[in-house]
Design a protein around this motif. Structure first.
Motif, PDB file in Angstrom:
ATOM      1  N   UNK A 107      -4.841  47.355 -28.775  1.00 23.12           N
ATOM      2  CA  UNK A 107      -5.135  46.476 -27.642  1.00 23.12           C
ATOM      3  C   UNK A 107      -3.988  46.535 -26.645  1.00 23.12           C
ATOM      4  N   UNK A 108      -4.337  46.557 -25.372  1.00 18.04           N
ATOM      5  CA  UNK A 108      -3.365  46.527 -24.284  1.00 18.04           C
ATOM      6  C   UNK A 108      -3.662  45.322 -23.408  1.00 18.04           C
ATOM      7  N   UNK A 109      -2.640  44.551 -23.109  1.00 16.20           N
ATOM      8  CA  UNK A 109      -2.825  43.382 -22.249  1.00 16.20           C
ATOM      9  C   UNK A 109      -1.716  43.341 -21.213  1.00 16.20           C
ATOM     10  N   UNK A 110      -2.060  42.920 -20.026  1.00 16.69           N
ATOM     11  CA  UNK A 110      -1.075  42.727 -18.964  1.00 16.69           C
ATOM     12  C   UNK A 110      -1.450  41.472 -18.199  1.00 16.69           C
ATOM     13  N   UNK A 111      -0.432  40.765 -17.734  1.00 13.41           N
ATOM     14  CA  UNK A 111      -0.672  39.511 -17.037  1.00 13.41           C
ATOM     15  C   UNK A 111       0.334  39.369 -15.903  1.00 13.41           C
ATOM     16  N   UNK A 112      -0.126  38.835 -14.798  1.00 16.42           N
ATOM     17  CA  UNK A 112       0.722  38.627 -13.620  1.00 16.42           C
ATOM     18  C   UNK A 112       0.798  37.138 -13.299  1.00 16.42           C
ATOM     19  N   UNK A 113       2.027  36.661 -13.112  1.00 10.58           N
ATOM     20  CA  UNK A 113       2.263  35.280 -12.694  1.00 10.58           C
ATOM     21  C   UNK A 113       3.052  35.289 -11.388  1.00 10.58           C
ATOM     22  N   UNK A 114       2.944  34.189 -10.677  1.00  9.28           N
ATOM     23  CA  UNK A 114       3.706  34.011  -9.446  1.00  9.28           C
ATOM     24  C   UNK A 114       4.275  32.601  -9.447  1.00  9.28           C
ATOM     25  N   UNK A 115       5.584  32.504  -9.726  1.00  9.29           N
ATOM     26  CA  UNK A 115       6.256  31.198  -9.788  1.00  9.29           C
ATOM     27  C   UNK A 115       5.546  30.258 -10.752  1.00  9.29           C
ATOM     28  N   UNK A 116       5.200  30.792 -11.923  1.00  4.32           N
ATOM     29  CA  UNK A 116       4.558  29.986 -12.942  1.00  4.32           C
ATOM     30  C   UNK A 116       3.063  29.849 -12.802  1.00  4.32           C
ATOM     31  N   UNK A 117       2.479  30.406 -11.744  1.00  6.29           N
ATOM     32  CA  UNK A 117       1.037  30.292 -11.515  1.00  6.29           C
ATOM     33  C   UNK A 117       0.346  31.610 -11.873  1.00  6.29           C
ATOM     34  N   UNK A 118      -0.725  31.505 -12.646  1.00  5.82           N
ATOM     35  CA  UNK A 118      -1.475  32.687 -13.078  1.00  5.82           C
ATOM     36  C   UNK A 118      -2.133  33.376 -11.888  1.00  5.82           C
ATOM     37  N   UNK A 119      -2.029  34.715 -11.853  1.00  8.96           N
ATOM     38  CA  UNK A 119      -2.647  35.502 -10.787  1.00  8.96           C
ATOM     39  C   UNK A 119      -3.699  36.482 -11.316  1.00  8.96           C
ATOM     40  N   UNK A 120      -3.326  37.238 -12.325  1.00  3.87           N
ATOM     41  CA  UNK A 120      -4.194  38.342 -12.750  1.00  3.87           C
ATOM     42  C   UNK A 120      -3.929  38.666 -14.209  1.00  3.87           C
ATOM     43  N   UNK A 121      -4.980  39.094 -14.916  1.00  3.42           N
ATOM     44  CA  UNK A 121      -4.810  39.561 -16.292  1.00  3.42           C
ATOM     45  C   UNK A 121      -5.761  40.716 -16.554  1.00  3.42           C
ATOM     46  N   UNK A 122      -5.350  41.563 -17.471  1.00  8.78           N
ATOM     47  CA  UNK A 122      -6.141  42.739 -17.831  1.00  8.78           C
ATOM     48  C   UNK A 122      -6.019  42.927 -19.335  1.00  8.78           C
ATOM     49  N   UNK A 123      -7.149  42.908 -20.034  1.00  7.61           N
ATOM     50  CA  UNK A 123      -7.152  43.054 -21.488  1.00  7.61           C
ATOM     51  C   UNK A 123      -8.114  44.171 -21.864  1.00  7.61           C
ATOM     52  N   UNK A 124      -7.659  45.071 -22.741  1.00 11.14           N
ATOM     53  CA  UNK A 124      -8.469  46.239 -23.081  1.00 11.14           C
ATOM     54  C   UNK A 124      -8.275  46.584 -24.552  1.00 11.14           C
ATOM     55  N   UNK A 125      -9.384  46.740 -25.279  1.00 10.00           N
ATOM     56  CA  UNK A 125      -9.362  47.205 -26.672  1.00 10.00           C
ATOM     57  C   UNK A 125      -9.879  48.633 -26.683  1.00 10.00           C
TER      58      UNK A 125
END
Length: 797
Positions: A548-566
């Motif tokens: 599994x690969x996961x990536x997540x983007x935050x901006x000053x503690x606020x969620x922006x984007x996520x990508x999850x792939x199996x």
């Protein structure tokens, strides 16, 4: 030369064989059509003896050859292990099948081996008197050694009467070949050369059971309920596909128009798409879609995972796209999204087709991409790039690269980066990496967002160690005072996860860090950020690796984007099983001031088996966001339901004994994606969970035939039911939000069944079943997520 003494040999006409003496190389086989008028030639013991006596190898081409045979393309080897004894083996065959589809290699290895020994008379040289032949056909699976079947056939040919008959020549050997002589003198008709093309192998009068298969599925659905998922779902779907392949348009109309079948029309939409031919498309447009426009997505889902490579169907799909083009409405983009996957699989089929698509010589692919990218505004470009993500070939990557570091909107450039990320790293050249470095360094004409930088990092890390200068350019940007903590924290985590994924990358980055100018500094430990990327190996079984690969983007503690792939990988072959990408914008507009006013937005894109479905909008604007929050009361919602074939093959093989074996193998997966959310604005707390309920099956049915009549049946089934899911808990009473993510796999219930049935007297049937449960597990995520979960748990006590 032969006579039937048992009385059950069937209708066996005389046969004529043209061969080259010395090597016994078969040239052509013919039969007498006057003995049984109106009957087409069917495989019998005479053809078996011919195939035993004569070799399909070419004369004068050596003792070891790879040639076309009645079984497929095989290696034929002729040896002389000892005096008075010769041996011919046929193995390493690419089995010739009416249909041979597999989604990933190794799901079901198929082997055919033949070993024939020729024994000479001890008194008179060069006189073969005994032939012993053994042939083996096996269908196996690496997942369970007891699954599948093995067929062994033994043939003994012995010359008992060696009386010689002298006759006048029927033809002039100097002017006529043996085959021409048989045609002109005896009225013989060819059955094909050494491949027996015109000889029937399958069952006689086999009835189509589409209506019966659909009725069984509908009955099971009534009994168990719509939300239920079990191993029978995928088994019954696979059976419907196999029966539908031989159904007429009238039979299809009767099934679709029957009122009782309304609950299973979405499954029939998957089936029609899976068939992937012009007839199924016509039935879908003229009959199924007339029952309701909602079945369009079911047909397109099946078409994206079709077992067919029918080029005529590809053209018909393009004509359909042209019919709905108009102003490029939502219907147009849905159809285009599926056609992109269909054409990508067309490109991936063979090395030749891969090269043609890479060089832009596949005209239908070039036409499709040209029509899709014919845009004037950013909204159109965004839709087009989302479609091109399903066909990330060289032409798509070149278009996407041209949109980077430009005046186009951030959303367009993010979509362009997603197209490039989906492409194979062999398409990444220096021109592309230079543009990506500009994005990473924020030196483009327009400011680069953190999300763009992170996607650029993902692509650039795939370029090393082949392009070593990329690592140098990235590390030279490193400073003691990072300009963007989120970007650099993501970079460090991405480098770390790439090392876990590939030992060569890990060693490469260690060597780069040994240079004095690139030695790790305090900045790597001082960044304060939540953005990260993680790679985890989940399991390894039977040569398949699941990760599994996961990536997540935050901006000053606020969620922006996520990508999850199996993904699953076997050797160098990889396949994305399931993926989810979530993009948001301005979620913090209610709790803090924005330098640039923007409405909150959120969308999600789900991918299944290397096919990204169209983007779904969760909410758009403040009103819809509040409505979504108020309606989040914990009710379970079915987001996606679909079925796809993993394995589909049908083959009829002749045996040296005169019997034939007919094998049908089908593997399928049924997926139901369920979600539920609860939001408490009073407590400033929310929980969301999703679960992917999957039913997987693999079934093989072998039928032994004598003159088209069934004499024995054998079936072997293997099925499993599993749930993969996760939940997200968020406390938004302060900034930054406290977030906890958990991923798990539920218990896996596996079942096996074998049925052995003799259809002739004395009839008998034996059934063996067994089952097994594999306990569920919770996946370990990275240390940062564990820390966040501990923080949330302590704050909610």
């Amino acid at each position: 030369l032969t006579a039937c003494t048992t009385g059950n040999c069937g209708d066996v006409p005389d046969v004529y064989v043209a061969f080259l003496q010395g090597g016994n190389n078969i040239k052509e086989v013919l039969y007498d059509p006057t003995q049984f008028p109106g009957q087409e030639p069917r495989w019998n013991f005479l053809y078996g003896i011919i195939n035993t006596l004569y070799t399909p190898a070419e004369n004068g081409e050596g003792d070891e050859q790879i040639v076309d045979t009645v079984y497929g393309r095989c290696k034929v080897h002729f040896t002389r292990p000892e005096d008075k004894r010769f041996r011919r083996t046929i193995n390493n065959c690419e089995i010739k099948a009416d249909l041979n589809f597999t989604r990933m290699g190794g799901l079901q290895p198929v082997h055919y081996d033949q070993d024939a020994t020729y024994i000479q008379n001890m008194k008179i040289d060069a006189d073969i008197v005994i032939i012993e032949a053994i042939e083996m056909l096996t269908f196996r699976s690496p997942f369970d050694k007891k699954w599948g079947f093995s067929l062994e056939s033994r043939t003994h040919v012995e010359i008992r009467n060696r009386t010689m008959h002298y006759v006048k020549k029927h033809c002039d050997a100097n002017n006529q070949t043996a085959a021409v002589c048989a045609v002109e003198k005896f009225g013989a008709v060819p059955v094909g050369k050494k491949l027996y093309d015109k000889v029937l192998l399958g069952q006689k009068n086999k009835e189509n059971e589409l209506a019966k298969a659909v009725n069984e599925y509908r009955t099971h659905l009534y009994e168990m309920g719509d939300s239920h998922t079990c191993e029978k779902h995928s088994l019954m779907f696979a059976r419907i596909v196999q029966e539908a392949r031989h159904a007429t348009e009238a039979e299809w109309r009767a099934v679709i128009m029957q009122p009782d079948n309304e609950p299973v029309l979405h499954v029939l939409g998957n089936v029609l798409g899976t068939l992937g031919n012009s007839e199924s498309l016509k039935i879908a447009r003229d009959v199924l879609l007339e029952q309701g426009p909602d079945f369009l997505e079911d047909y397109l889902f099946g078409a994206a995972h079709t077992t067919s490579y029918d080029e005529k169907w590809h053209k018909q799909m393009m004509y359909w796209l042209a019919d709905v083009k108009g102003d490029k409405t939502e219907r147009f983009w849905k159809i285009a999204n599926t056609i992109a996957t269909i054409l990508r699989r067309r490109c991936e089929r063979t090395p030749s087709s891969q090269n043609a698509c890479k060089l832009g010589k596949e005209r239908i692919v070039v036409k499709f991409i040209t029509d899709i990218i014919d845009c004037k505004g950013d909204q159109c470009y965004l839709k087009a790039l989302q479609v091109l993500q399903n066909i990330p070939i060289a032409m798509s990557c070149e278009i996407a690269r041209g949109l980077l570091c430009s005046n186009h909107s951030q959303a367009v450039q993010m979509a362009a980066l997603q197209v490039i990320k989906a492409a194979h790293p062999s398409l990444y050249d220096t021109k592309l990496t230079n543009v990506l470095i500009k994005l990473f360094r924020n030196t483009c004409p327009t400011p680069t967002s953190t999300g763009e930088s992170q996607l650029a990092i993902d692509i650039l890390l795939n370029c090393v160690p082949e392009q070593q200068n990329v690592a140098t350019l990235l590390l030279r940007t490193e400073t003691i005072n990072p300009d963007d903590h989120e970007k650099w924290n993501y970079f460090y985590k991405a480098v770390e996860s790439s090392g876990l994924q590939d030992e060569l990358k890990e060693e490469f980055w260690k060597r780069m860090r040994k240079f004095k100018v690139f030695r790790p500094n305090y900045a790597q430990r001082a960044v304060i950020a939540d953005s990260n990327r993680d790679w985890r190996e989940i399991a390894e079984f039977a040569g398949y690796k699941l990760h599994a690969t996961s990536s997540v983007e935050f901006d000053s503690g606020m969620f922006r984007r996520s990508d999850f792939d199996i993904r699953v990988k076997r050797g160098k072959e990889g396949l994305s099983l399931f993926g989810v990408t979530i993009n948001t914008q301005a979620l913090d507009s209610f709790i803090r001031e924005q330098t640039t006013p923007a409405d909150p937005e959120a969308d999600v894109r789900i991918s299944f088996l290397n096919h990204a479905l169209p983007v779904k909008t969760i909410f758009e604007g403040s009103t819809e966001m509040m409505g979504t929050a108020w309606n989040a009361d914990g009710q379970t919602v079915k987001v996606l339901e679909g079925n796809a074939m993993l394995r589909d093959t049908s083959v009829s093989l002749p045996l040296l004994s005169g019997l034939t074996v007919e094998v049908e193998s089908a593997g399928a997966v049924s997926l139901k994606l369920l979600t539920a959310s609860t939001v408490s604005l009073w407590n400033q707390h929310s929980t969301s969970d999703f679960s992917a309920n999957m039913s997987l099956s693999l079934e093989t049915r072998a039928t032994l035939l004598h003159h088209g009549e069934v004499v024995h049946r054998l079936s072997s089934k293997m099925a499993a039911v599993a749930t993969v899911g996760g939940d997200v808990e968020v406390a938004f009473n302060n900034m930054p939000f406290d977030v906890c993510i958990r991923m798990y796999r539920g218990d896996v219930h596996a079942s096996f069944e074998m049925v052995d049935e003799a259809t002739k007297k004395p009839r008998k049937k034996r059934t063996v079943t067994r089952s097994r449960r594999y306990p569920g597990v919770t996946f370990k995520l990275n240390d940062r997520i564990t820390e966040q979960c501990n923080t949330l748990a302590s704050s909610t006590k």
